[in-house]
Design a protein around this motif. Structure first.
Motif, PDB file in Angstrom:
ATOM      1  N   GLN A  82      53.529   5.774 -80.196  1.00 11.11           N
ATOM      2  CA  GLN A  82      53.618   7.212 -79.961  1.00 11.11           C
ATOM      3  C   GLN A  82      52.381   7.923 -80.502  1.00 11.11           C
ATOM      4  N   THR A 150      57.862  14.301 -73.305  1.00  9.66           N
ATOM      5  CA  THR A 150      57.870  14.304 -71.841  1.00  9.66           C
ATOM      6  C   THR A 150      56.626  15.000 -71.301  1.00  9.66           C
ATOM      7  N   THR A 153      53.732  12.633 -71.752  1.00  7.78           N
ATOM      8  CA  THR A 153      53.791  11.531 -70.798  1.00  7.78           C
ATOM      9  C   THR A 153      53.356  11.990 -69.404  1.00  7.78           C
ATOM     10  N   SER A 157      50.074  10.539 -67.477  1.00 14.50           N
ATOM     11  CA  SER A 157      50.164   9.883 -66.168  1.00 14.50           C
ATOM     12  C   SER A 157      49.369  10.654 -65.119  1.00 14.50           C
TER      13      SER A 157
END
Length: 170
Positions: A82, A150, A153, A157
Motif C-alpha cells: 500500500q 479506491t 487505484t 490504473s
C-alpha cells in the motif's frame, strides 16, 4: 517504569511528552511522509503500551527499546505494498501539478482529452478531477465519498492506460 508496568495512563502521557517528538523525527526520516509517520508513531506507541511488560531494563535503555519498536514499525510501513503504490501515485500527481498551471495547460493541444475519453468512467472522473480541476486524491475521496484507496487505484490504473496510449503515439 513501575507505573507503566501497572498500566498507569498518566505515566504513558509522561512518556509520550518526553519522547514522542524524537521518535516522530526518526520515523519521519524513514518513511518520508508526515501522515505516514504520524500513523506509524501512533501504532508504535500502542505497541509499546501493550508490550511494556516485555521490556527488560537489563538488556538496554528504555529509549533504545522504544526506538527499535518505532524503527521496525516504520520499516514495515515502507515495505507494505500500500505504501509503495501510494508513493508512486502521489509522486506522479505532484510532478504533474507542480510544473503546470491551469492557464498554461491546454490538453486539447496534445490530444489528451481524446485519450481520456477511452478510460472507464471511474478512471475518467478521477483524472478529470485531479489533473483538470486540481483536486488532490484526498479531496476527491472526501468530496465524492469514495474510499481514498479506491481513488488511488483508479488514478494508478488510468495513468497506466494513458501511458500505453502515449507509447502508441510515439
Amino acid at each position: 517504569m513501575a507505573r507503566l508496568r501497572d498500566r498507569d495512563n498518566s505515566a504513558m502521557s509522561t512518556l509520550y511528552d518526553m519522547y514522542s517528538a524524537t521518535l516522530y523525527g526518526i520515523v519521519l526520516q524513514i518513511v518520508k511522509i508526515e501522515e505516514t509517520a504520524e500513523d506509524v508513531l501512533q501504532d508504535a506507541l500502542v505497541k509499546i503500551w501493550n508490550s511494556f511488560d516485555k521490556y527488560d531494563p537489563d538488556k538496554g535503555r528504555l529509549f533504545t527499546w522504544m526506538l527499535n519498536i518505532c524503527r521496525n514499525q516504520a520499516i514495515d510501513a515502507i515495505r507494505s505494498k500500500q505504501h509503495r503504490v501510494s508513493n508512486k501515485t502521489e509522486d506522479f500527481s505532484a510532478n504533474i501539478r507542480s510544473g503546470l498551471s491551469s492557464e498554461d495547460f491546454k490538453p486539447e493541444h496534445i490530444g489528451v482529452r481524446d485519450m481520456i475519453d477511452n478510460l472507464t468512467p471511474d478512471q475518467k472522473q478521477v483524472i478529470d478531477l485531479m489533473y483538470f480541476e486540481g483536486l488532490s486524491q484526498s479531496e476527491i475521496a472526501d468530496a465524492y465519498n469514495i474510499p481514498l484507496g479506491t481513488v488511488k487505484t483508479r488514478a494508478r490504473s488510468a495513468v497506466k492506460m494513458l501511458s500505453k496510449f502515449f507509447k502508441g503515439r510515439a
